[in-house]
Design an enzyme around this catalytic site. Structure first.
Site, PDB file in Angstrom:
ATOM      1  N   HIS A   6       0.827  -1.208   0.000  1.00 16.96           N
ATOM      2  CA  HIS A   6       0.000   0.000   0.000  1.00 16.96           C
ATOM      3  C   HIS A   6       0.867   1.268   0.000  1.00 16.96           C
ATOM      4  O   HIS A   6       2.020   1.267   0.425  1.00 16.96           O
ATOM      5  CB  HIS A   6      -0.930   0.018   1.218  1.00 16.96           C
ATOM      6  CG  HIS A   6      -0.212   0.118   2.530  1.00 16.96           C
ATOM      7  ND1 HIS A   6       0.311   1.299   3.022  1.00 16.96           N
ATOM      8  CD2 HIS A   6       0.077  -0.825   3.455  1.00 16.96           C
ATOM      9  CE1 HIS A   6       0.879   1.089   4.192  1.00 16.96           C
ATOM     10  NE2 HIS A   6       0.762  -0.194   4.479  1.00 16.96           N
ATOM     11  N   ARG A  41      -5.961   1.039   4.338  1.00 15.12           N
ATOM     12  CA  ARG A  41      -4.879   1.545   3.481  1.00 15.12           C
ATOM     13  C   ARG A  41      -4.596   0.602   2.314  1.00 15.12           C
ATOM     14  O   ARG A  41      -4.250   1.053   1.221  1.00 15.12           O
ATOM     15  CB  ARG A  41      -3.619   1.818   4.302  1.00 15.12           C
ATOM     16  CG  ARG A  41      -3.089   0.663   5.133  1.00 15.12           C
ATOM     17  CD  ARG A  41      -2.073   1.209   6.147  1.00 15.12           C
ATOM     18  NE  ARG A  41      -1.388   0.182   6.923  1.00 15.12           N
ATOM     19  CZ  ARG A  41      -1.836  -0.328   8.061  1.00 15.12           C
ATOM     20  NH1 ARG A  41      -3.022   0.057   8.534  1.00 15.12           N
ATOM     21  NH2 ARG A  41      -1.118  -1.209   8.726  1.00 15.12           N
ATOM     22  N   GLU A  43      -1.219  -6.428   8.092  1.00 18.59           N
ATOM     23  CA  GLU A  43       0.147  -6.134   8.515  1.00 18.59           C
ATOM     24  C   GLU A  43       0.499  -6.921   9.781  1.00 18.59           C
ATOM     25  O   GLU A  43      -0.384  -7.399  10.503  1.00 18.59           O
ATOM     26  CB  GLU A  43       0.285  -4.621   8.765  1.00 18.59           C
ATOM     27  CG  GLU A  43       1.642  -4.137   9.273  1.00 18.59           C
ATOM     28  CD  GLU A  43       2.803  -4.465   8.349  1.00 18.59           C
ATOM     29  OE1 GLU A  43       3.090  -5.681   8.189  1.00 18.59           O
ATOM     30  OE2 GLU A  43       3.435  -3.549   7.821  1.00 18.59           O
ATOM     31  N   HIS A  49       0.783  -5.380   2.846  1.00 16.79           N
ATOM     32  CA  HIS A  49       1.618  -4.541   3.716  1.00 16.79           C
ATOM     33  C   HIS A  49       3.074  -4.996   3.675  1.00 16.79           C
ATOM     34  O   HIS A  49       3.393  -6.090   3.193  1.00 16.79           O
ATOM     35  CB  HIS A  49       1.075  -4.608   5.138  1.00 16.79           C
ATOM     36  CG  HIS A  49      -0.387  -4.300   5.208  1.00 16.79           C
ATOM     37  ND1 HIS A  49      -0.877  -3.040   5.474  1.00 16.79           N
ATOM     38  CD2 HIS A  49      -1.472  -5.083   5.008  1.00 16.79           C
ATOM     39  CE1 HIS A  49      -2.199  -3.064   5.444  1.00 16.79           C
ATOM     40  NE2 HIS A  49      -2.580  -4.302   5.165  1.00 16.79           N
TER      41      HIS A  49
END
Length: 236
Positions: free
Chosen positions: A9, A58, A109, A179
């Site tokens: 991202h 995100r 993440e 991520h």
């Protein structure tokens, strides 16, 4: 032959503020939006059949911005539970192609536990530079209450094998938006990196990393940049 495209991202607001983010659901910064749109420009002529993303905004923002530049079709988030499964069905324009987008926490993440929300410089003052470096870059040492990269891989790699690889085996082109650490663990698996090598692997934000799947093998084409492909993972 099919294609796998991995995209970290764009910069988030907490990346910009130098904070440990982990599972905190922080949106993209202005720079992150620009990075995602730039990735979309690079991928505008690529055909995608299926998309995977984490559950964090995100990563979802990034994939939607990327696909806003792409003519493969309209991304549609697939809902598997409750009434949203029914309500998530799109009755759109006749002949319009919709690309399924699968969200999963398995691609989230790395969970940073008690460090989430901490400024990284402040954490170094409290715990020391070497300890914070160990938490950030070691393979199997977790921060307080959080995950190590090994723990992250324990959820990302089975998901990759069980959900993403079967799509490639069907000949589909796959886009994954996730991520830094969740993608590091997947790249470690694909490339067969050692624990020492993965510590030096840093996947840049908003730069597509492309693989081709052929005859049961994933072969790295490289990072796609404006000047062309960069085949080096840049592991020291």
């Amino acid at each position: 032959m099919s294609r796998l495209v991995l995209v970290r991202h764009g910069e988030s607001l907490w990346n910009k503020m130098n904070l440990f983010t982990g599972w905190v659901d922080v949106p993209l910064s202005d720079r992150g939006i620009e990075e995602a749109l730039n990735a979309g420009d690079l991928l505008k002529d690529y055909k995608f059949d299926v998309i995977f993303t984490s559950e964090l905004v995100r990563a979802i923002q990034t994939v939607m911005l990327v696909m806003s530049k792409n003519n493969s079709g309209v991304p549609r988030i697939v809902h598997n539970d409750g009434r949203m499964k029914e309500w998530g069905i799109v009755y759109g324009e006749h002949g319009k192609k919709y690309i399924p987008v699968y969200k999963s926490w398995h691609l989230n993440e790395r969970y940073y536990g008690r460090l989430q929300g901490w400024n990284k410089d402040y954490a170094r003052k409290v715990y020391g530079k070497e300890q914070v470096l160990l938490w950030r870059r070691s393979y199997d040492i977790a921060p307080p209450g959080g995950e190590s990269l090994k723990d992250t891989a324990a959820r990302t790699v089975p998901y990759f094998k069980g959900k993403i690889m079967p799509e490639l085996e069907k000949g589909k082109n796959v886009l994954v938006s996730a991520h830094g650490n969740s993608l590091r663990s997947i790249v470690m698996h694909i490339e067969g990196l050692t624990k020492e090598q993965v510590l030096k692997l840093n996947i840049p934000t908003g730069v597509p990393l492309i693989y081709e799947y052929k005859k049961g093998m994933l072969n790295r084409i490289g990072y796609l940049r404006k000047g062309g492909f960069d085949n080096d993972l840049h592991i020291e």
